[in-house]
Motif scaffolding. Structure first.
Motif, PDB file in Angstrom:
ATOM      1  N   TYR A  28     -44.050  21.508  15.156  1.00  0.00           N
ATOM      2  CA  TYR A  28     -45.338  21.126  14.567  1.00  0.00           C
ATOM      3  C   TYR A  28     -45.565  21.668  13.159  1.00  0.00           C
ATOM      4  CZ  TYR A  28     -47.235  25.758  15.488  1.00  0.00           C
ATOM      5  OH  TYR A  28     -47.447  27.102  15.475  1.00  0.00           O
ATOM      6  N   THR A  29     -44.748  22.671  12.751  1.00  0.00           N
ATOM      7  CA  THR A  29     -44.939  23.215  11.401  1.00  0.00           C
ATOM      8  C   THR A  29     -44.204  22.359  10.360  1.00  0.00           C
ATOM      9  OG1 THR A  29     -43.019  24.684  11.599  1.00  0.00           O
ATOM     10  CG2 THR A  29     -45.157  25.590  12.239  1.00  0.00           C
ATOM     11  N   LYS A  30     -43.252  21.531  10.825  1.00  0.00           N
ATOM     12  CA  LYS A  30     -42.450  20.751   9.879  1.00  0.00           C
ATOM     13  C   LYS A  30     -42.765  19.264   9.897  1.00  0.00           C
ATOM     14  CE  LYS A  30     -38.472  23.829   9.687  1.00  0.00           C
ATOM     15  NZ  LYS A  30     -38.143  24.393  10.997  1.00  0.00           N
ATOM     16  N   GLU A  31     -43.181  18.769  11.069  1.00  0.00           N
ATOM     17  CA  GLU A  31     -43.375  17.331  11.202  1.00  0.00           C
ATOM     18  C   GLU A  31     -44.798  17.024  11.645  1.00  0.00           C
ATOM     19  OE1 GLU A  31     -40.079  15.687  13.735  1.00  0.00           O
ATOM     20  OE2 GLU A  31     -39.554  17.790  13.756  1.00  0.00           O
ATOM     21  N   ASP A  32     -45.223  15.790  11.401  1.00  0.00           N
ATOM     22  CA  ASP A  32     -46.497  15.338  11.944  1.00  0.00           C
ATOM     23  C   ASP A  32     -46.350  15.210  13.448  1.00  0.00           C
ATOM     24  OD1 ASP A  32     -47.712  15.181   9.546  1.00  0.00           O
ATOM     25  OD2 ASP A  32     -47.451  13.008   9.305  1.00  0.00           O
ATOM     26  N   ILE A  33     -47.433  15.519  14.150  1.00  0.00           N
ATOM     27  CA  ILE A  33     -47.392  15.347  15.596  1.00  0.00           C
ATOM     28  C   ILE A  33     -47.690  13.884  15.888  1.00  0.00           C
ATOM     29  CG2 ILE A  33     -48.454  16.011  17.787  1.00  0.00           C
ATOM     30  CD1 ILE A  33     -49.112  18.727  16.434  1.00  0.00           C
ATOM     31  N   LYS A  34     -46.616  13.115  16.099  1.00  0.00           N
ATOM     32  CA  LYS A  34     -46.832  11.727  16.510  1.00  0.00           C
ATOM     33  C   LYS A  34     -45.680  11.230  17.359  1.00  0.00           C
ATOM     34  CE  LYS A  34     -45.113   9.524  12.314  1.00  0.00           C
ATOM     35  NZ  LYS A  34     -45.467   8.994  11.019  1.00  0.00           N
ATOM     36  N   CYS A  35     -46.003  10.277  18.202  1.00  0.00           N
ATOM     37  CA  CYS A  35     -45.056   9.750  19.171  1.00  0.00           C
ATOM     38  C   CYS A  35     -43.908   9.010  18.473  1.00  0.00           C
ATOM     39  CB  CYS A  35     -45.813   8.802  20.102  1.00  0.00           C
ATOM     40  SG  CYS A  35     -44.769   7.954  21.259  1.00  0.00           S
ATOM     41  N   PRO A  36     -42.638   9.322  18.825  1.00  0.00           N
ATOM     42  CA  PRO A  36     -41.503   8.634  18.201  1.00  0.00           C
ATOM     43  C   PRO A  36     -41.418   7.162  18.624  1.00  0.00           C
ATOM     44  CG  PRO A  36     -40.735  10.104  19.938  1.00  0.00           C
ATOM     45  CD  PRO A  36     -42.211  10.359  19.768  1.00  0.00           C
ATOM     46  N   LEU A  37     -42.048   6.800  19.729  1.00  0.00           N
ATOM     47  CA  LEU A  37     -41.985   5.418  20.212  1.00  0.00           C
ATOM     48  C   LEU A  37     -43.056   4.539  19.592  1.00  0.00           C
ATOM     49  CD1 LEU A  37     -41.201   5.289  24.035  1.00  0.00           C
ATOM     50  CD2 LEU A  37     -39.688   4.894  22.085  1.00  0.00           C
ATOM     51  N   CYS A  38     -44.335   4.936  19.765  1.00  0.00           N
ATOM     52  CA  CYS A  38     -45.420   4.061  19.305  1.00  0.00           C
ATOM     53  C   CYS A  38     -46.120   4.602  18.068  1.00  0.00           C
ATOM     54  CB  CYS A  38     -46.423   3.833  20.437  1.00  0.00           C
ATOM     55  SG  CYS A  38     -47.356   5.310  20.873  1.00  0.00           S
ATOM     56  N   LEU A  39     -45.661   5.751  17.573  1.00  0.00           N
ATOM     57  CA  LEU A  39     -46.192   6.361  16.348  1.00  0.00           C
ATOM     58  C   LEU A  39     -47.659   6.781  16.440  1.00  0.00           C
ATOM     59  CD1 LEU A  39     -44.463   4.106  13.645  1.00  0.00           C
ATOM     60  CD2 LEU A  39     -43.612   6.192  14.729  1.00  0.00           C
ATOM     61  N   SER A  40     -48.196   6.818  17.650  1.00  0.00           N
ATOM     62  CA  SER A  40     -49.574   7.270  17.815  1.00  0.00           C
ATOM     63  C   SER A  40     -49.624   8.790  17.693  1.00  0.00           C
ATOM     64  CB  SER A  40     -50.098   6.861  19.192  1.00  0.00           C
ATOM     65  OG  SER A  40     -51.300   7.568  19.455  1.00  0.00           O
ATOM     66  N   SER A  41     -50.705   9.304  17.132  1.00  0.00           N
ATOM     67  CA  SER A  41     -50.844  10.759  17.057  1.00  0.00           C
ATOM     68  C   SER A  41     -51.748  11.275  18.168  1.00  0.00           C
ATOM     69  CB  SER A  41     -51.383  11.173  15.685  1.00  0.00           C
ATOM     70  OG  SER A  41     -52.650  10.602  15.489  1.00  0.00           O
ATOM     71  N   LYS A  42     -52.167  10.359  19.047  1.00  0.00           N
ATOM     72  CA  LYS A  42     -52.995  10.779  20.180  1.00  0.00           C
ATOM     73  C   LYS A  42     -52.109  11.418  21.243  1.00  0.00           C
ATOM     74  CE  LYS A  42     -56.989   7.729  20.036  1.00  0.00           C
ATOM     75  NZ  LYS A  42     -56.847   7.309  18.637  1.00  0.00           N
ATOM     76  N   ILE A  43     -52.503  12.607  21.700  1.00  0.00           N
ATOM     77  CA  ILE A  43     -51.715  13.278  22.728  1.00  0.00           C
ATOM     78  C   ILE A  43     -52.579  13.601  23.933  1.00  0.00           C
ATOM     79  CG2 ILE A  43     -50.016  14.304  21.158  1.00  0.00           C
ATOM     80  CD1 ILE A  43     -51.742  16.973  21.588  1.00  0.00           C
ATOM     81  N   MET A  44     -51.913  13.779  25.073  1.00  0.00           N
ATOM     82  CA  MET A  44     -52.622  14.208  26.270  1.00  0.00           C
ATOM     83  C   MET A  44     -52.769  15.722  26.226  1.00  0.00           C
ATOM     84  SD  MET A  44     -50.912  12.069  29.373  1.00  0.00           S
ATOM     85  CE  MET A  44     -50.536  10.319  29.222  1.00  0.00           C
ATOM     86  N   THR A  45     -53.762  16.233  26.937  1.00  0.00           N
ATOM     87  CA  THR A  45     -53.849  17.681  27.102  1.00  0.00           C
ATOM     88  C   THR A  45     -52.743  18.099  28.058  1.00  0.00           C
ATOM     89  OG1 THR A  45     -55.279  17.511  29.020  1.00  0.00           O
ATOM     90  CG2 THR A  45     -56.367  17.643  26.871  1.00  0.00           C
ATOM     91  N   ASN A  46     -52.445  19.369  28.119  1.00  0.00           N
ATOM     92  CA  ASN A  46     -51.427  19.863  29.046  1.00  0.00           C
ATOM     93  C   ASN A  46     -51.780  19.511  30.482  1.00  0.00           C
ATOM     94  OD1 ASN A  46     -49.431  21.199  27.450  1.00  0.00           O
ATOM     95  ND2 ASN A  46     -51.021  22.642  26.877  1.00  0.00           N
ATOM     96  N   GLU A  47     -53.088  19.523  30.784  1.00  0.00           N
ATOM     97  CA  GLU A  47     -53.531  19.188  32.138  1.00  0.00           C
ATOM     98  C   GLU A  47     -53.201  17.724  32.445  1.00  0.00           C
ATOM     99  OE1 GLU A  47     -55.353  20.712  29.728  1.00  0.00           O
ATOM    100  OE2 GLU A  47     -57.215  21.509  30.560  1.00  0.00           O
ATOM    101  N   GLU A  48     -53.567  16.836  31.515  1.00  0.00           N
ATOM    102  CA  GLU A  48     -53.332  15.405  31.719  1.00  0.00           C
ATOM    103  C   GLU A  48     -51.843  15.078  31.779  1.00  0.00           C
ATOM    104  OE1 GLU A  48     -57.309  13.974  29.219  1.00  0.00           O
ATOM    105  OE2 GLU A  48     -55.354  14.093  28.251  1.00  0.00           O
ATOM    106  N   ALA A  49     -51.064  15.793  30.973  1.00  0.00           N
ATOM    107  CA  ALA A  49     -49.630  15.524  30.897  1.00  0.00           C
ATOM    108  C   ALA A  49     -48.872  16.113  32.079  1.00  0.00           C
ATOM    109  CB  ALA A  49     -49.072  16.090  29.586  1.00  0.00           C
ATOM    110  N   GLY A  50     -49.529  17.010  32.832  1.00  0.00           N
ATOM    111  CA  GLY A  50     -48.867  17.638  33.971  1.00  0.00           C
ATOM    112  C   GLY A  50     -47.936  18.762  33.558  1.00  0.00           C
ATOM    113  N   PHE A  51     -48.141  19.335  32.359  1.00  0.00           N
ATOM    114  CA  PHE A  51     -47.261  20.391  31.855  1.00  0.00           C
ATOM    115  C   PHE A  51     -47.620  21.758  32.435  1.00  0.00           C
ATOM    116  CE2 PHE A  51     -46.478  17.976  27.619  1.00  0.00           C
ATOM    117  CZ  PHE A  51     -45.571  17.166  28.275  1.00  0.00           C
ATOM    118  N   LEU A  52     -48.854  21.905  32.934  1.00  0.00           N
ATOM    119  CA  LEU A  52     -49.254  23.223  33.435  1.00  0.00           C
ATOM    120  C   LEU A  52     -48.816  23.390  34.883  1.00  0.00           C
ATOM    121  CD1 LEU A  52     -52.834  23.561  31.933  1.00  0.00           C
ATOM    122  CD2 LEU A  52     -50.708  24.482  31.052  1.00  0.00           C
ATOM    123  N   LYS A  53     -48.357  24.596  35.188  1.00  0.00           N
ATOM    124  CA  LYS A  53     -47.884  24.841  36.556  1.00  0.00           C
ATOM    125  C   LYS A  53     -49.063  24.942  37.513  1.00  0.00           C
ATOM    126  CE  LYS A  53     -45.268  27.121  33.874  1.00  0.00           C
ATOM    127  NZ  LYS A  53     -45.198  28.363  33.166  1.00  0.00           N
TER     128      LYS A  53
END
Ligand code: ZN
Length: 115
Positions: free
Chosen positions: A90-115
């Protein structure tokens, strides 16, 4: 008196006030929930403001969570539009999706990243 600010609290301040990321991005980068992020940020701001008012010295306490290597700048995000999971520095690149180029992201909760 000295005020002790942890490296985690410092990171929370940096992401919000220096990088100008929104809460979702800040929480994703730190691999915590948005609520946890806001709690840490509020606590950090309270400590810094108090130190300024009382002219206290601020000591930075180096802590890492669960003995994991210190917060890297390579972070995992999940696109809120197409669901793609991607990792970027995140310090070098824009935060955006490589597929659809959207910069909208899910929260960790929505993405299922939290244990
Ligand atoms: Zn996408």
């Amino acid at each position: 008196m000295k005020v002790e600010l942890t490296t985690i609290e410092l990171k929370a301040l940096e992401l919000k006030d220096i990088n100008n990321f929104n809460d979702k991005k800040c929480a994703s980068i730190m691999s915590i929930s948005v609520k946890e992020y806001n709690d840490i940020l509020n606590k950090a701001r309270e400590k810094v403001t108090k130190a300024l008012i009382d002219k206290d010295e601020i000591n930075i306490i180096d802590i890492s969570v669960n003995d994991e290597p210190k917060c890297t700048t390579l972070c995992k995000f999940r696109c809120a539009i197409c669901g793609q999971i991607y990792e970027i520095d995140y310090t070098k690149e824009d935060i955006k999706c490589p597929l659809c180029l959207s910069s909208k992201i899910m929260t960790n909760e929505e993405a299922g990243f939290l244990k």
